[in-house]
Design an enzyme around this catalytic site. Structure first.
Site, mmCIF file in Angstrom:
data_model
loop_
_atom_site.group_PDB
_atom_site.id
_atom_site.type_symbol
_atom_site.label_atom_id
_atom_site.label_comp_id
_atom_site.label_asym_id
_atom_site.label_seq_id
_atom_site.Cartn_x
_atom_site.Cartn_y
_atom_site.Cartn_z
ATOM 1 N N LYS A 191 0.808 -1.233 0.000
ATOM 2 C CA LYS A 191 0.000 0.000 0.000
ATOM 3 C C LYS A 191 0.833 1.271 0.000
ATOM 4 C CE LYS A 191 -4.285 -1.758 1.218
ATOM 5 N NZ LYS A 191 -4.224 -1.935 -0.269
ATOM 6 N N SER A 224 2.010 -9.793 -1.122
ATOM 7 C CA SER A 224 1.623 -8.381 -1.033
ATOM 8 C C SER A 224 1.657 -7.826 0.379
ATOM 9 C CB SER A 224 0.219 -8.196 -1.612
ATOM 10 O OG SER A 224 -0.692 -9.088 -0.981
ATOM 11 N N GLU A 245 -10.627 6.301 1.985
ATOM 12 C CA GLU A 245 -11.568 5.306 2.492
ATOM 13 C C GLU A 245 -10.770 4.176 3.098
ATOM 14 O OE1 GLU A 245 -10.500 5.387 -0.568
ATOM 15 O OE2 GLU A 245 -9.838 3.316 -0.769
HETATM 16 C C1 LIG Z 1 -7.492 -3.217 0.351
HETATM 17 C C2 LIG Z 1 -7.952 -2.026 1.142
HETATM 18 C C3 LIG Z 1 -8.877 -1.137 0.363
HETATM 19 C C4 LIG Z 1 -9.046 0.175 0.596
HETATM 20 N N1 LIG Z 1 -9.851 0.717 -0.336
HETATM 21 C C5 LIG Z 1 -10.267 -0.244 -1.192
HETATM 22 C C6 LIG Z 1 -11.101 -0.190 -2.303
HETATM 23 C C7 LIG Z 1 -11.355 -1.376 -2.991
HETATM 24 C C8 LIG Z 1 -10.790 -2.582 -2.572
HETATM 25 C C9 LIG Z 1 -9.931 -2.633 -1.459
HETATM 26 C C10 LIG Z 1 -9.692 -1.458 -0.778
HETATM 27 C C11 LIG Z 1 -8.572 -2.545 2.440
HETATM 28 N N2 LIG Z 1 -9.934 -3.078 2.178
HETATM 29 C C12 LIG Z 1 -8.628 -1.411 3.444
HETATM 30 O O1 LIG Z 1 -9.696 -1.118 3.893
HETATM 31 O O2 LIG Z 1 -7.602 -0.804 3.738
#
Ligand SMILES: C[C@@H](c1c[nH]c2ccccc12)[C@H](N)C(=O)O
Length: 380
Positions: A81, A364, A103
């Site tokens: 990330k 990852s 988000e």
């Molecule tokens: C992978 C990452 C994430 C953050 N935003 C996302 C948008 C689509 C798919 C995944 C994500 C994870 N779910 C998170 O909340 O950080």
């Protein structure tokens, strides 16, 4: 569009012009030598690139194929990330934005965004579903520890999809001073191609390392697919090569069950979060044992790859992922993230099938964040 019929900018009118300006700014700024140098310097000195290409000898001996792991789990923050948040935070800084929003569901991307906000001294606000805030307390604490504000989203299912909606609304109202730092290769154009470009450092390094190490390209490249950013980041450098791509989605209780997160293996074309892509069916509840794959849509470039047959997508079940999580830990002394475990499970399947002698896997993320989940599953 860039991804055939998929992708695009399916947004309310007030977002059209801000997204057009963001796309123009990206095309102007990100291609300059100055930006690329700044980006590469931060990837090296702050994130810890390049990451090793590790030959998993024990796993390879066990399955009779040469399995190599690209060690994104060794980066600062424990996952790929950081590549994306550094690129986007630099872009925000260079285009005069002094505020970041993002988000998050699992909190992984929220924590990474808070790191970038602290590093570049940008006001940071993370949108996170109330349900997720309650079950990811430590990540909420990490974000606040680094000076970010966590905004509890109480609409809809109080999950990741609702956090994306809330962030898009904020972005529409504050485009002049705010950059929306999207966490994966999703959303309206330019986000999917921008995040891809920032993550493509993974595949660029891996391709050079593989050629240096073996004199050839890998027969197969494997990665897990939630939004799909680590997978696209690995695949992009190999897109014109004779390398088979395999995407391991969150198969949950099975891609043909009513609880999964595998829209490419089992879903339909639809519009979600400003993009035309693949989405799980209405009668399916989005679910994966791994929060990072727990998303009903997927990046539009993956939808295109599926349509043209460039990549084969499989829903890896929770149980298969948990088995791989344990097997890599026991075999190589590497604890993978539950998300990455889906890719390891797929690589093991490919090795057993025997059609690929060399297999490159994107590891990852690391599994430290998954200890409670795993401990509840395994009585060790
Ligand atoms: C992978 C990452 C994430 C953050 N935003 C996302 C948008 C689509 C798919 C995944 C994500 C994870 N779910 C998170 O909340 O950080």
């Amino acid at each position: 569009g860039a991804f055939d019929e998929y992708g695009g900018r399916h947004v309310p009118e007030p977002l059209e012009e801000p997204l057009e300006r963001l796309a123009a700014a990206y095309d102007d700024v990100a291609t300059t030598e100055a930006f690329q140098t700044d980006f590469r310097d931060h990837l090296e000195e702050f994130a810890g690139r390049p990451t090793p290409l590790y030959y998993a000898a024990n796993l390879s001996d066990r399955y009779g194929a040469d399995i190599y792991l690209k060690r994104e789990d060794l980066l600062h923050g424990g996952a790929h990330k950081i590549n994306n948040v550094l690129g986007q935070a630099l872009l925000a800084e260079r285009t005069g934005r002094d505020r970041l929003i993002a988000e998050t569901g699992a909190g992984q991307h929220g924590v990474a965004t808070a790191m970038a906000g602290a590093l570049f001294d940008l006001e940071t606000e993370i949108y996170m579903g109330k349900k997720d805030v309650e079950r990811q307390e430590m990540n909420v604490f990490r974000m606040r520890l680094m000076g970010a504000e966590v905004n509890e989203v109480t609409r809809g299912d109080e999950g990741l999809a609702d956090a994306v909606d809330a962030a898009l609304e904020d972005f529409a109202e504050n485009v002049d001073d705010t950059h929306y730092l999207v966490g994966s290769v999703v959303g309206p154009d330019p986000f999917p191609r921008m995040v891809r470009d920032f993550q493509s450092v993974i595949g660029e390094e891996a391709r050079d390392q593989f050629l240096e190490r073996t004199g050839e390209l890998p027969d197969a490249a494997v990665a897990c697919v939630g939004g799909g950013s680590n997978a696209i980041g690995l695949f992009h450098a190999f897109r014109d090569d004779d390398v088979d791509f395999y995407g391991a989605e969150g198969g949950g209780e099975g891609a043909d069950s009513s609880k999964h997160a595998a829209p490419l293996a089992s879903g339909t074309d639809d519009v979600i979060h400003g993009m035309k892509t693949r989405v799980i069916d209405d009668d399916v509840d989005v679910h994966s044992v791994s929060a990072g794959l727990d998303y009903p849509g997927v990046g539009p470039e993956h939808a295109m790859f599926r349509a043209v047959g460039r990549c084969e997508y499989t829903g890896i079940t929770d149980d298969a992922a948990l088995a791989a999580f344990r097997e890599l830990s026991e075999t190589e002394g590497i604890i993978p993230a539950l998300e990455s475990s889906h890719a390891v499970a797929r690589a093991i399947q490919l090795a057993e099938e025997g059609d690929h002698e060399t297999i490159l896997v994107n590891l990852s993320g690391r599994g430290d964040k998954d200890m409670e989940t795993a401990a509840a599953k395994f009585d060790l």
